[in-house]
Motif scaffolding. Structure first.
Motif, PDB file in Angstrom:
ATOM      1  N   TRP A  35     -35.467  55.264   5.945  1.00  0.00           N
ATOM      2  CA  TRP A  35     -36.170  56.242   6.504  1.00  0.00           C
ATOM      3  C   TRP A  35     -35.046  57.459   6.814  1.00  0.00           C
ATOM      4  CZ3 TRP A  35     -41.008  57.619   6.310  1.00  0.00           C
ATOM      5  CH2 TRP A  35     -42.060  56.470   6.161  1.00  0.00           C
ATOM      6  N   PHE A  36     -35.306  58.574   6.612  1.00  0.00           N
ATOM      7  CA  PHE A  36     -34.449  59.944   7.040  1.00  0.00           C
ATOM      8  C   PHE A  36     -35.191  60.877   7.558  1.00  0.00           C
ATOM      9  CE2 PHE A  36     -30.466  58.907   5.035  1.00  0.00           C
ATOM     10  CZ  PHE A  36     -30.790  57.689   3.984  1.00  0.00           C
ATOM     11  N   ARG A  37     -34.724  61.815   8.113  1.00  0.00           N
ATOM     12  CA  ARG A  37     -35.382  63.126   8.724  1.00  0.00           C
ATOM     13  C   ARG A  37     -34.569  64.420   8.786  1.00  0.00           C
ATOM     14  NH1 ARG A  37     -35.378  61.503  15.001  1.00  0.00           N
ATOM     15  NH2 ARG A  37     -32.920  61.732  15.564  1.00  0.00           N
ATOM     16  N   GLN A  38     -35.291  65.343   8.644  1.00  0.00           N
ATOM     17  CA  GLN A  38     -34.614  66.689   8.565  1.00  0.00           C
ATOM     18  C   GLN A  38     -35.063  67.673   9.429  1.00  0.00           C
ATOM     19  OE1 GLN A  38     -33.835  68.142   4.527  1.00  0.00           O
ATOM     20  NE2 GLN A  38     -32.082  69.343   4.823  1.00  0.00           N
ATOM     21  N   ALA A  39     -34.741  68.338  10.224  1.00  0.00           N
ATOM     22  CA  ALA A  39     -35.024  69.396  11.088  1.00  0.00           C
ATOM     23  C   ALA A  39     -34.632  70.645  10.489  1.00  0.00           C
ATOM     24  CB  ALA A  39     -34.434  69.266  12.778  1.00  0.00           C
ATOM     25  N   PRO A  40     -35.282  71.660  10.770  1.00  0.00           N
ATOM     26  CA  PRO A  40     -35.170  72.879  10.124  1.00  0.00           C
ATOM     27  C   PRO A  40     -33.593  73.396  10.546  1.00  0.00           C
ATOM     28  CG  PRO A  40     -37.359  73.047  11.292  1.00  0.00           C
ATOM     29  CD  PRO A  40     -36.791  71.738  11.427  1.00  0.00           C
ATOM     30  N   GLU A  43     -28.833  69.217   8.542  1.00  0.00           N
ATOM     31  CA  GLU A  43     -28.803  68.349   7.494  1.00  0.00           C
ATOM     32  C   GLU A  43     -29.702  66.965   7.411  1.00  0.00           C
ATOM     33  OE1 GLU A  43     -24.123  69.116   6.091  1.00  0.00           O
ATOM     34  OE2 GLU A  43     -24.662  67.111   6.779  1.00  0.00           O
ATOM     35  N   ARG A  44     -30.160  66.481   6.565  1.00  0.00           N
ATOM     36  CA  ARG A  44     -30.817  65.417   6.224  1.00  0.00           C
ATOM     37  C   ARG A  44     -29.953  64.066   6.944  1.00  0.00           C
ATOM     38  NH1 ARG A  44     -34.655  64.067   1.118  1.00  0.00           N
ATOM     39  NH2 ARG A  44     -34.981  66.323   1.853  1.00  0.00           N
ATOM     40  N   GLU A  45     -30.666  63.628   7.925  1.00  0.00           N
ATOM     41  CA  GLU A  45     -30.029  62.370   8.480  1.00  0.00           C
ATOM     42  C   GLU A  45     -30.666  61.061   8.541  1.00  0.00           C
ATOM     43  OE1 GLU A  45     -29.421  63.324  12.555  1.00  0.00           O
ATOM     44  OE2 GLU A  45     -31.499  63.210  13.037  1.00  0.00           O
ATOM     45  N   GLY A  46     -29.896  60.070   8.274  1.00  0.00           N
ATOM     46  CA  GLY A  46     -30.421  58.769   8.484  1.00  0.00           C
ATOM     47  C   GLY A  46     -31.075  58.255   9.722  1.00  0.00           C
ATOM     48  N   VAL A  47     -31.923  57.607   9.741  1.00  0.00           N
ATOM     49  CA  VAL A  47     -32.846  57.161  11.000  1.00  0.00           C
ATOM     50  C   VAL A  47     -32.830  55.460  11.020  1.00  0.00           C
ATOM     51  CG1 VAL A  47     -35.020  56.937  12.196  1.00  0.00           C
ATOM     52  CG2 VAL A  47     -34.327  59.032  10.995  1.00  0.00           C
ATOM     53  N   ALA A  48     -33.141  54.696   9.828  1.00  0.00           N
ATOM     54  CA  ALA A  48     -33.316  53.410   9.863  1.00  0.00           C
ATOM     55  C   ALA A  48     -33.262  52.906   8.349  1.00  0.00           C
ATOM     56  CB  ALA A  48     -34.286  52.700  10.608  1.00  0.00           C
ATOM     57  N   TYR A  95     -38.587  61.380   5.679  1.00  0.00           N
ATOM     58  CA  TYR A  95     -38.715  61.027   4.259  1.00  0.00           C
ATOM     59  C   TYR A  95     -38.289  59.499   4.298  1.00  0.00           C
ATOM     60  CZ  TYR A  95     -38.269  65.821   3.634  1.00  0.00           C
ATOM     61  OH  TYR A  95     -38.379  67.296   3.463  1.00  0.00           O
ATOM     62  N   CYS A  96     -39.101  58.736   3.351  1.00  0.00           N
ATOM     63  CA  CYS A  96     -38.606  57.517   2.939  1.00  0.00           C
ATOM     64  C   CYS A  96     -37.956  57.463   1.431  1.00  0.00           C
ATOM     65  CB  CYS A  96     -39.824  56.559   2.835  1.00  0.00           C
ATOM     66  SG  CYS A  96     -40.667  56.817   1.605  1.00  0.00           S
ATOM     67  N   ALA A  97     -36.986  56.640   1.481  1.00  0.00           N
ATOM     68  CA  ALA A  97     -35.924  56.482   0.075  1.00  0.00           C
ATOM     69  C   ALA A  97     -35.854  55.255  -0.231  1.00  0.00           C
ATOM     70  CB  ALA A  97     -34.719  57.202   0.650  1.00  0.00           C
ATOM     71  N   ALA A  98     -35.490  55.001  -1.336  1.00  0.00           N
ATOM     72  CA  ALA A  98     -35.465  53.477  -2.009  1.00  0.00           C
ATOM     73  C   ALA A  98     -34.132  53.462  -2.885  1.00  0.00           C
ATOM     74  CB  ALA A  98     -36.662  53.098  -2.696  1.00  0.00           C
ATOM     75  N   ASP A  99     -33.444  52.326  -2.930  1.00  0.00           N
ATOM     76  CA  ASP A  99     -32.611  51.903  -4.054  1.00  0.00           C
ATOM     77  C   ASP A  99     -31.210  52.870  -3.862  1.00  0.00           C
ATOM     78  OD1 ASP A  99     -33.491  50.154  -6.657  1.00  0.00           O
ATOM     79  OD2 ASP A  99     -31.646  51.392  -6.657  1.00  0.00           O
TER      80      ASP A  99
END
Length: 127
Positions: A35-40, A43-48, A95-99
């Motif tokens: 899981w990532f997140r991006q605030a206005p 930058e997009r940052e990793g969460v878990a 956002y979720c991401a894979a691989d």
């Protein structure tokens, strides 16, 4: 491969949300989802992140440790993020991401670079 997030919304500080990421066409069982997140304006940052194979190792960004829990239901092909004690600074698109290719450690699995598949995101707003 398709990743579809859901479960976002608006909550008050201290509340909880559970995000889901349904995957279609992704059969990786010995790789990472995250899981990532991006605030206005940020930058997009990793969460878990979680290893999908045996053992299911997990990684968390420091500020989320203890408040957020990542999990995966392989039978349902769904990734989850349980978020408790939410704070206004958690407001972001998630956002979720894979691989992603190994090696896998904090500096790589929580970096957005290298992930091959991404969802469109779900908005979380904490007031």
């Amino acid at each position: 491969v398709q990743l579809v997030e859901s479960g976002g919304g608006s909550v008050q500080a201290g509340g909880s949300l559970r995000l889901s990421c349904a995957t279609t066409g992704y059969t990786g069982r010995r790789n990472i989802m995250a899981w990532f997140r991006q605030a206005p304006g940020k930058e997009r940052e990793g969460v878990a992140a979680i290893y999908l194979g045996a053992g299911g190792s997990t990684w968390y960004a420091g500020s989320e440790q203890g408040r957020f829990t990542i999990s995966r239901d392989n039978a349902r092909n769904t990734l989850y993020l349980q978020m408790n004690t939410l704070k206004p600074e958690d407001t972001a698109m998630y956002y979720c991401a894979a691989d992603t290719d190994p090696p896998w450690f904090d500096g790589t699995v929580l970096s957005p670079h290298g992930y091959k598949y991404w969802g469109q995101g779900t908005q979380v707003t904490v007031s």
